[in-house]
Scaffold this active site. Sequence first.
Site, PDB file in Angstrom:
ATOM      1  N   ASP A 180      -2.580  10.043   4.038  1.00  0.00           N
ATOM      2  CA  ASP A 180      -3.985   9.659   4.150  1.00  0.00           C
ATOM      3  C   ASP A 180      -4.709  10.656   5.051  1.00  0.00           C
ATOM      4  O   ASP A 180      -4.718  10.526   6.265  1.00  0.00           O
ATOM      5  CB  ASP A 180      -4.094   8.236   4.723  1.00  0.00           C
ATOM      6  CG  ASP A 180      -5.540   7.768   4.808  1.00  0.00           C
ATOM      7  OD1 ASP A 180      -6.428   8.454   4.256  1.00  0.00           O
ATOM      8  OD2 ASP A 180      -5.780   6.694   5.417  1.00  0.00           O
ATOM      9  N   ASP A 221       1.504   6.051   5.777  1.00  0.00           N
ATOM     10  CA  ASP A 221       0.534   5.127   5.189  1.00  0.00           C
ATOM     11  C   ASP A 221       1.065   4.482   3.902  1.00  0.00           C
ATOM     12  O   ASP A 221       0.363   3.713   3.258  1.00  0.00           O
ATOM     13  CB  ASP A 221      -0.788   5.871   4.929  1.00  0.00           C
ATOM     14  CG  ASP A 221      -2.009   4.972   5.022  1.00  0.00           C
ATOM     15  OD1 ASP A 221      -1.898   3.875   5.605  1.00  0.00           O
ATOM     16  OD2 ASP A 221      -3.068   5.365   4.505  1.00  0.00           O
ATOM     17  N   LYS A 224     -10.117  12.819   8.429  1.00  0.00           N
ATOM     18  CA  LYS A 224      -9.757  12.261   9.737  1.00  0.00           C
ATOM     19  C   LYS A 224      -9.696  13.359  10.785  1.00  0.00           C
ATOM     20  O   LYS A 224      -9.340  14.492  10.462  1.00  0.00           O
ATOM     21  CB  LYS A 224      -8.362  11.633   9.651  1.00  0.00           C
ATOM     22  CG  LYS A 224      -8.280  10.280   8.993  1.00  0.00           C
ATOM     23  CD  LYS A 224      -6.842   9.777   9.019  1.00  0.00           C
ATOM     24  CE  LYS A 224      -6.677   8.481   8.234  1.00  0.00           C
ATOM     25  NZ  LYS A 224      -7.301   7.321   8.882  1.00  0.00           N
ATOM     26  N   LYS A 240       0.858  -1.186   0.000  1.00  0.00           N
ATOM     27  CA  LYS A 240       0.000   0.000   0.000  1.00  0.00           C
ATOM     28  C   LYS A 240       0.899   1.243   0.000  1.00  0.00           C
ATOM     29  O   LYS A 240       1.778   1.376   0.848  1.00  0.00           O
ATOM     30  CB  LYS A 240      -0.917  -0.011   1.230  1.00  0.00           C
ATOM     31  CG  LYS A 240      -1.707   1.293   1.436  1.00  0.00           C
ATOM     32  CD  LYS A 240      -2.719   1.180   2.597  1.00  0.00           C
ATOM     33  CE  LYS A 240      -3.346   2.529   2.938  1.00  0.00           C
ATOM     34  NZ  LYS A 240      -4.320   2.455   4.059  1.00  0.00           N
ATOM     35  N   ARG A 297      -7.716  -0.294   0.530  1.00  0.00           N
ATOM     36  CA  ARG A 297      -8.230  -1.484  -0.160  1.00  0.00           C
ATOM     37  C   ARG A 297      -8.658  -1.149  -1.580  1.00  0.00           C
ATOM     38  O   ARG A 297      -8.618  -2.003  -2.463  1.00  0.00           O
ATOM     39  CB  ARG A 297      -9.367  -2.106   0.670  1.00  0.00           C
ATOM     40  CG  ARG A 297     -10.554  -1.210   0.852  1.00  0.00           C
ATOM     41  CD  ARG A 297     -11.455  -1.644   2.004  1.00  0.00           C
ATOM     42  NE  ARG A 297     -10.908  -1.239   3.310  1.00  0.00           N
ATOM     43  CZ  ARG A 297     -11.499  -1.478   4.485  1.00  0.00           C
ATOM     44  NH1 ARG A 297     -12.651  -2.118   4.525  1.00  0.00           N
ATOM     45  NH2 ARG A 297     -10.938  -1.071   5.605  1.00  0.00           N
ATOM     46  N   GLU A 342      -9.448   3.905   1.854  1.00  0.00           N
ATOM     47  CA  GLU A 342      -8.900   4.063   0.500  1.00  0.00           C
ATOM     48  C   GLU A 342      -7.875   3.002   0.134  1.00  0.00           C
ATOM     49  O   GLU A 342      -7.682   2.702  -1.044  1.00  0.00           O
ATOM     50  CB  GLU A 342      -8.273   5.460   0.358  1.00  0.00           C
ATOM     51  CG  GLU A 342      -6.860   5.621   0.926  1.00  0.00           C
ATOM     52  CD  GLU A 342      -6.738   5.332   2.414  1.00  0.00           C
ATOM     53  OE1 GLU A 342      -7.737   5.524   3.131  1.00  0.00           O
ATOM     54  OE2 GLU A 342      -5.660   4.904   2.871  1.00  0.00           O
ATOM     55  N   ASP A 400     -12.227   7.154   3.685  1.00  0.00           N
ATOM     56  CA  ASP A 400     -11.014   6.863   4.456  1.00  0.00           C
ATOM     57  C   ASP A 400     -10.611   5.386   4.356  1.00  0.00           C
ATOM     58  O   ASP A 400      -9.554   4.995   4.840  1.00  0.00           O
ATOM     59  CB  ASP A 400     -11.227   7.271   5.921  1.00  0.00           C
ATOM     60  CG  ASP A 400      -9.916   7.398   6.682  1.00  0.00           C
ATOM     61  OD1 ASP A 400      -8.853   7.370   6.024  1.00  0.00           O
ATOM     62  OD2 ASP A 400      -9.968   7.529   7.920  1.00  0.00           O
TER      63      ASP A 400
HETATM   64  N1  BES Z   1      -4.501   4.210   6.891  1.00  0.00           N
HETATM   65  C1  BES Z   1      -5.663   3.962   7.633  1.00  0.00           C
HETATM   66  C2  BES Z   1      -5.473   2.901   8.712  1.00  0.00           C
HETATM   67  C3  BES Z   1      -4.467   3.200   9.787  1.00  0.00           C
HETATM   68  C4  BES Z   1      -4.849   3.832  10.962  1.00  0.00           C
HETATM   69  C5  BES Z   1      -3.159   2.806   9.655  1.00  0.00           C
HETATM   70  C6  BES Z   1      -3.925   4.075  11.956  1.00  0.00           C
HETATM   71  C7  BES Z   1      -2.226   3.048  10.659  1.00  0.00           C
HETATM   72  C8  BES Z   1      -2.601   3.681  11.811  1.00  0.00           C
HETATM   73  C9  BES Z   1      -6.793   3.486   6.717  1.00  0.00           C
HETATM   74  O1  BES Z   1      -6.792   4.001   5.433  1.00  0.00           O
HETATM   75  C10 BES Z   1      -8.095   3.899   7.355  1.00  0.00           C
HETATM   76  O2  BES Z   1      -8.284   5.056   7.553  1.00  0.00           O
HETATM   77  N2  BES Z   1      -8.936   2.919   7.665  1.00  0.00           N
HETATM   78  C11 BES Z   1     -10.188   3.148   8.273  1.00  0.00           C
HETATM   79  C12 BES Z   1     -11.195   2.228   7.636  1.00  0.00           C
HETATM   80  C13 BES Z   1     -12.620   2.524   7.960  1.00  0.00           C
HETATM   81  C14 BES Z   1     -13.034   3.875   7.412  1.00  0.00           C
HETATM   82  C15 BES Z   1     -13.487   1.433   7.400  1.00  0.00           C
HETATM   83  C16 BES Z   1     -10.056   2.871   9.772  1.00  0.00           C
HETATM   84  O3  BES Z   1      -9.310   1.980  10.157  1.00  0.00           O
HETATM   85  O4  BES Z   1     -10.664   3.579  10.554  1.00  0.00           O
HETATM   86 ZN    ZN Z   2      -7.764   5.876   5.280  1.00  0.00          ZN
HETATM   87 ZN    ZN Z   3      -4.898   4.582   4.728  1.00  0.00          ZN
END
Ligand code: BES
Ligand code: ZN
Ligand code: ZN
Length: 501
Positions: A271, A289, A278, A266, A352, A350, A348
């Site tokens: 992000d 990220d 966020k 990834k 996947r 993104e 968020d």
């Molecule tokens: N990059 C983040 C996940 C992340 C969070 C990585 C903290 C490292 C530390 C990812 O893109 C994300 O924001 N995921 C969301 C998914 C949700 C919206 C379904 C999450 O984990 O809240």
């Molecule tokens: Zn994200």
């Molecule tokens: Zn992310």
Amino acid sequence: MRKITHRQISLQKAAATTSSVLVFAGFENISWNTHPFFKFILPADKEYLLHVEKDTKKDVGILEKVILPLGKRKVLLFGLGANEKWSFRSFERAVRCLAHLAKKYKIGSFTVHLDDFKVPGIDREKIAEGFAANIELADYEFVTHREPPKEGWPALKNIFYVCGANKNVAAQLSTGSLIGREVNYARELANTPGGLMTPTHVANAARATGKEAGFSVRVLSEKEMKKLGMGGVLGVSAGSTEEAQFVIMEYWGKKSKKDPFVFIGKGITFDSGGLQIKPSQSMEEMHMDMSGGAAVIAALSVIARMKLPINCVGIIPAVENMPSGGSYRPGDLLKTMSSKTIEIGHTDAEGRVVLSDALTYAERYTPKLVVDVATLTGACTVALGHYLSALLTPQDHVAKFMRACGDASGDYVWQLPLWEEYESHVKGYSGDVMNTGRYREAGTIQGAIFLHQFAKNFPAWAHIDIASTMTGKEDQWLARGASGAGTRLLIEVARRYKEFF
Ligand code: BES
Ligand code: ZN
Ligand code: ZN
């Protein structure tokens, strides 16, 4: 990057090298006078050493050290804690702690006896490799953009290793050192802030590494991605002024260009969450990220430098996720390269979305094994804490293999289920799949089950969620910031290629 010199020397040479601090490492009930280094100490100091031993013995542990500036030699007594608790994990932590102390006390050079650190069931070569790798890991700090102090950054310079006769140890020390340095390179890329480490910079880092290490690099522009129908990558990238870059690295170590392993990382360079932005605290670390992408570049670097006899392809969709008038919206439908449509439940989620196109692109290689490494879900940290990453795969033999690679490399993984029951979670209402689960629970599994929809044509596939290990914890004796997670795991996967042929 700074370079530490590692040398294997004999006990006689250790006696002669008086400028180097002698490390006495031992478990809590050790009598230091049985240590092979004991005979190098002046008689008067021997008494002092034993005296100190008396004072400290009761609570010698990994965290309890005594430094003794003795006669001609400096000695560091280094407690390893309880023998019964000793494992490869405590070994790695102890080595990093030792390096940390050496830096703190400005000990530029020290001599250790490798056999002090023996772990049951693990051979001396592996201990040598792990030692050298962890010394490098502990020495790294993100200082590139800071003015160095007048005397320079504290650094380790020369480390001497004593062990029983073994001609492979020297080679393993240099392999370990190479691995450690490349993990640090992944950390450096991930630590670099989003404004500097843009998708274009990720592509340039891959190009530069490929040139040095010996693998080829191609980068698809947005125009080319459009032709291929990569609506996932382009959809996420739409809100950013930075052009997305689809990085493809190829290392052909076999005669025929067949049956490669494909590693996908990834590569979200920042992000922000997109339109569903966020909260500020959660955004702070989001320049990391692209840690999965960094791990893939660094792993390929080691694989190529070691000239492993395998074929290995690395793929990084490098994209910035930003809010703007051009951004993709909640509810949008993105047509992916696989021709499946993704319904955007959340901007968020993104990672996947960009990975779906990377997985489809990987199909053209008819890979033997595909491993993707991604900082995918915050839920991963909720489930596991910071010491290991999540492993999800539909194949039991792949799970077993990946666990073994994690244990051997120190880049640990633990399996979560990928049962078909979860497939209903990622069904779309207006699209084929939805990038958020329909439910709140099992976030890491939902992320993986989404990816699985694009990985069904592979004979072997594993998803590694490194959100939990993206940064190190203080008790790991690593500098704050990126940990380089995933790098050592992928290297180990490649080194064990035989298990797949
Ligand atoms: N990059 C983040 C996940 C992340 C969070 C990585 C903290 C490292 C530390 C990812 O893109 C994300 O924001 N995921 C969301 C998914 C949700 C919206 C379904 C999450 O984990 O809240
Ligand atoms: Zn994200
Ligand atoms: Zn992310």
